[in-house]
Motif scaffolding. Structure first.
Motif, PDB file in Angstrom:
ATOM      1  N   GLN A  97     -14.976 -44.201 -17.430  1.00  0.00           N
ATOM      2  CA  GLN A  97     -14.706 -45.054 -18.590  1.00  0.00           C
ATOM      3  C   GLN A  97     -14.239 -44.253 -19.806  1.00  0.00           C
ATOM      4  N   LEU A  98     -14.518 -42.939 -19.816  1.00  0.00           N
ATOM      5  CA  LEU A  98     -14.098 -42.111 -20.950  1.00  0.00           C
ATOM      6  C   LEU A  98     -12.809 -41.346 -20.677  1.00  0.00           C
ATOM      7  N   GLN A  99     -12.240 -41.544 -19.496  1.00  0.00           N
ATOM      8  CA  GLN A  99     -11.013 -40.827 -19.133  1.00  0.00           C
ATOM      9  C   GLN A  99      -9.876 -41.141 -20.105  1.00  0.00           C
ATOM     10  N   GLU A 100      -9.601 -42.407 -20.305  1.00  0.00           N
ATOM     11  CA  GLU A 100      -8.481 -42.794 -21.163  1.00  0.00           C
ATOM     12  C   GLU A 100      -8.712 -42.458 -22.635  1.00  0.00           C
ATOM     13  N   PRO A 101      -9.876 -42.803 -23.227  1.00  0.00           N
ATOM     14  CA  PRO A 101     -10.084 -42.478 -24.632  1.00  0.00           C
ATOM     15  C   PRO A 101     -10.089 -40.980 -24.910  1.00  0.00           C
ATOM     16  N   PHE A 102     -10.655 -40.173 -24.004  1.00  0.00           N
ATOM     17  CA  PHE A 102     -10.677 -38.733 -24.266  1.00  0.00           C
ATOM     18  C   PHE A 102      -9.282 -38.142 -24.142  1.00  0.00           C
ATOM     19  N   THR A 103      -8.487 -38.656 -23.203  1.00  0.00           N
ATOM     20  CA  THR A 103      -7.111 -38.178 -23.067  1.00  0.00           C
ATOM     21  C   THR A 103      -6.312 -38.472 -24.333  1.00  0.00           C
ATOM     22  N   ALA A 104      -6.495 -39.698 -24.880  1.00  0.00           N
ATOM     23  CA  ALA A 104      -5.802 -40.054 -26.128  1.00  0.00           C
ATOM     24  C   ALA A 104      -6.262 -39.150 -27.272  1.00  0.00           C
ATOM     25  N   PHE A 105      -7.559 -38.867 -27.337  1.00  0.00           N
ATOM     26  CA  PHE A 105      -8.094 -37.981 -28.379  1.00  0.00           C
ATOM     27  C   PHE A 105      -7.519 -36.579 -28.233  1.00  0.00           C
ATOM     28  N   ARG A 106      -7.470 -36.082 -26.998  1.00  0.00           N
ATOM     29  CA  ARG A 106      -6.978 -34.728 -26.760  1.00  0.00           C
ATOM     30  C   ARG A 106      -5.532 -34.581 -27.211  1.00  0.00           C
ATOM     31  N   LYS A 107      -4.698 -35.558 -26.881  1.00  0.00           N
ATOM     32  CA  LYS A 107      -3.285 -35.487 -27.268  1.00  0.00           C
ATOM     33  C   LYS A 107      -3.112 -35.561 -28.776  1.00  0.00           C
ATOM     34  N   GLU A 108      -4.015 -36.259 -29.422  1.00  0.00           N
ATOM     35  CA  GLU A 108      -3.903 -36.441 -30.867  1.00  0.00           C
ATOM     36  C   GLU A 108      -4.241 -35.165 -31.642  1.00  0.00           C
ATOM     37  N   VAL A 109      -5.256 -34.429 -31.175  1.00  0.00           N
ATOM     38  CA  VAL A 109      -5.733 -33.276 -31.962  1.00  0.00           C
ATOM     39  C   VAL A 109      -5.166 -31.951 -31.463  1.00  0.00           C
ATOM     40  N   GLU A 110      -4.556 -31.939 -30.287  1.00  0.00           N
ATOM     41  CA  GLU A 110      -4.119 -30.676 -29.690  1.00  0.00           C
ATOM     42  C   GLU A 110      -2.971 -30.063 -30.479  1.00  0.00           C
ATOM     43  N   THR A 111      -3.083 -28.760 -30.742  1.00  0.00           N
ATOM     44  CA  THR A 111      -2.030 -27.996 -31.413  1.00  0.00           C
ATOM     45  C   THR A 111      -1.864 -26.670 -30.666  1.00  0.00           C
ATOM     46  N   ALA A 112      -0.997 -25.828 -31.203  1.00  0.00           N
ATOM     47  CA  ALA A 112      -0.767 -24.526 -30.583  1.00  0.00           C
ATOM     48  C   ALA A 112      -2.002 -23.639 -30.667  1.00  0.00           C
ATOM     49  N   HIS A 113      -2.840 -23.871 -31.689  1.00  0.00           N
ATOM     50  CA  HIS A 113      -4.026 -23.038 -31.899  1.00  0.00           C
ATOM     51  C   HIS A 113      -5.325 -23.728 -31.492  1.00  0.00           C
ATOM     52  N   PHE A 114      -5.225 -24.986 -31.078  1.00  0.00           N
ATOM     53  CA  PHE A 114      -6.402 -25.733 -30.643  1.00  0.00           C
ATOM     54  C   PHE A 114      -5.995 -26.528 -29.416  1.00  0.00           C
ATOM     55  N   ALA A 115      -6.182 -25.926 -28.234  1.00  0.00           N
ATOM     56  CA  ALA A 115      -5.656 -26.505 -27.000  1.00  0.00           C
ATOM     57  C   ALA A 115      -6.777 -26.858 -26.033  1.00  0.00           C
ATOM     58  N   PHE A 116      -6.434 -27.732 -25.079  1.00  0.00           N
ATOM     59  CA  PHE A 116      -7.372 -28.143 -24.046  1.00  0.00           C
ATOM     60  C   PHE A 116      -6.807 -27.767 -22.685  1.00  0.00           C
ATOM     61  N   GLN A 117      -7.694 -27.517 -21.745  1.00  0.00           N
ATOM     62  CA  GLN A 117      -7.285 -27.200 -20.372  1.00  0.00           C
ATOM     63  C   GLN A 117      -8.265 -27.838 -19.405  1.00  0.00           C
ATOM     64  N   LYS A 118      -7.759 -28.655 -18.507  1.00  0.00           N
ATOM     65  CA  LYS A 118      -8.639 -29.321 -17.548  1.00  0.00           C
ATOM     66  C   LYS A 118      -9.126 -28.311 -16.518  1.00  0.00           C
ATOM     67  N   VAL A 119     -10.418 -28.384 -16.188  1.00  0.00           N
ATOM     68  CA  VAL A 119     -10.993 -27.497 -15.176  1.00  0.00           C
ATOM     69  C   VAL A 119     -11.466 -28.332 -13.998  1.00  0.00           C
ATOM     70  N   SER A 120     -11.546 -27.719 -12.841  1.00  0.00           N
ATOM     71  CA  SER A 120     -11.888 -28.457 -11.627  1.00  0.00           C
ATOM     72  C   SER A 120     -13.343 -28.921 -11.620  1.00  0.00           C
ATOM     73  N   SER A 121     -14.213 -28.165 -12.276  1.00  0.00           N
ATOM     74  CA  SER A 121     -15.628 -28.524 -12.334  1.00  0.00           C
ATOM     75  C   SER A 121     -16.263 -27.830 -13.528  1.00  0.00           C
ATOM     76  N   LEU A 122     -17.453 -28.274 -13.887  1.00  0.00           N
ATOM     77  CA  LEU A 122     -18.164 -27.651 -15.001  1.00  0.00           C
ATOM     78  C   LEU A 122     -18.498 -26.199 -14.685  1.00  0.00           C
ATOM     79  N   ALA A 123     -18.855 -25.931 -13.437  1.00  0.00           N
ATOM     80  CA  ALA A 123     -19.176 -24.557 -13.029  1.00  0.00           C
ATOM     81  C   ALA A 123     -17.959 -23.653 -13.175  1.00  0.00           C
TER      82      ALA A 123
END
Length: 371
Positions: A62-88
């Motif tokens: 249920q948080l997949q879509e809202p978090f993706t929208a948030f990530r695209k909104e705040v992401e910059t060259a100096h503040f980036a996100f990277q999806k990982v396969s698992s928490l570990a």
């Protein structure tokens, strides 16, 4: 029985010398206190503007879509996100410094893991962004409850959305204070002064012309040597324990869950130094005055290279060429990372040095007696 009588006599004679007490006990305590307090500013964490890369994993659909929208909104060259396969996997990348932090987006809200060495400024930036995201959706969940008629057109938000922080260490070390740094470095340096004590165990008896008179008694030279060696080591072990307890209870120095193992390594360093000094005393036939000058120079050089006088990063290869620096490095791994296995190699080497030097000294003195 005579060996322990000699050991006790050696302890009593040493304790009568005020200079010995000052040198072996008061000096390390003084250095830890003065250097730790005077140079504390050099350990203060400085504000740094760092590029931030946050790993993320979404375990709540249920948080997949809202978090993706948030990530695209705040992401910059100096503040980036990277999806990982698992928490570990994300935690591993944080440990390897590939990522600044990793966040788990799940039913419990957002749980953030970051390195202990991350600057406070960077932490506040990350937490500020994610707090904004969490706060926004907590507000939406509340509005959905107040106005159910609008809930159909809004994302379904888990009721328990919260924002919590947890930390995990990275390979390296946690940020240490000046007291912690100098508690380890000064003790490692002082244990090296066993070179001086070892070089004068029997030569002091020769200089005072008491050795020949002692050997006229039923006491053998082996008994005399063993007793004085046990007395010297026992007294040093006591002073080492007092110094470590002083840093623990006066400055709250946490020696970690393997404090006894760390104590044992320091003790082995001292025994190794005493044994090495003893061997050189045998090689030079008791010329301890020349040895004392040479050992003082060697200890000073090793202490400077090993970071006993001023802070030196553990990443400098040449620091670990010094016994003081190397012992300090492995002790920090046990204290800060709970890596007690790091103590095994230096402990084994020090044991070999101790047995080898004592055996060599025995051969040298026995050969001279035969001749």
């Amino acid at each position: 029985m005579s060996i322990f009588t000699i050991a006790l006599a050696e302890i009593n004679l040493t304790l009568r010398e005020k200079s010995a007490i000052v040198y072996m006990l008061a000096l390390p305590i003084f250095l830890i206190t003065v250097l730790g307090l005077a140079l504390g500013g050099s350990f203060d964490q400085k504000v740094q503007v760092e590029d931030i890369k946050i790993g993320y994993t979404i375990t709540e659909a249920q948080l997949q879509e809202p978090f993706t929208a948030f990530r695209k909104e705040v992401e910059t060259a100096h503040f980036a996100f990277q999806k990982v396969s698992s928490l570990a996997d994300g935690k591993k990348k944080v440990q390897e410094t590939e990522l600044t932090a990793v966040v788990d987006v799940g039913k419990q809200g957002l749980i953030l893991y970051y390195a202990d060495t991350l600057s406070d400024f960077s932490k506040s930036v990350i937490e500020g962004y994610l707090n904004g995201f969490s706060g926004e959706f907590q507000l939406m969940a509340t509005l959905n409850q107040l106005t159910p008629e609008k809930a159909a057109s809004s994302p379904t938000i888990p009721q328990a959305s919260t924002f919590t922080i947890a930390t995990t260490g990275i390979a390296g070390k946690k940020a240490e204070t000046s007291i912690q740094y100098y508690s380890i470095a000064v003790i490692a340096m002082m244990m090296l002064y066993g070179l001086l004590y070892g070089s004068s165990i029997l030569s002091s008896e020769k200089r005072s012309h008491t050795l020949s008179r002692i050997l006229m008694t039923p006491i053998t030279k082996a008994h005399l040597f063993a007793g004085k060696l046990i007395g010297c080591i026992s007294l040093q072990a006591l002073f080492l324990a007092i110094t470590m307890l002083y840093s623990r209870f006066v400055f709250d120095m946490n020696w970690g869950p393997y404090g006894l193992a760390v104590y044992g390594l320091f003790l082995l360093e001292m025994i190794g130094a005493v044994s090495l000094g003893l061997l050189f005393d045998g090689i030079t036939k008791g010329n301890s005055r020349a040895l004392a000058s040479l050992f003082s120079i060697v200890i000073t050089i090793f202490s400077a290279i090993g970071g006993a006088y001023f802070p030196i990063s553990d990443t400098h290869t040449w620091k670990n060429l010094s016994p003081v620096g190397y012992i300090s490095t492995v002790v920090k791994q046990a204290v800060y990372q709970d890596n007690v296995s790091a103590l095994l190699l230096p402990a084994s080497v020090l044991l070999l040095i101790s047995f080898g030097c004592i055996f060599g000294y025995g051969l040298l003195t026995r050969k001279r007696e035969v001749l």
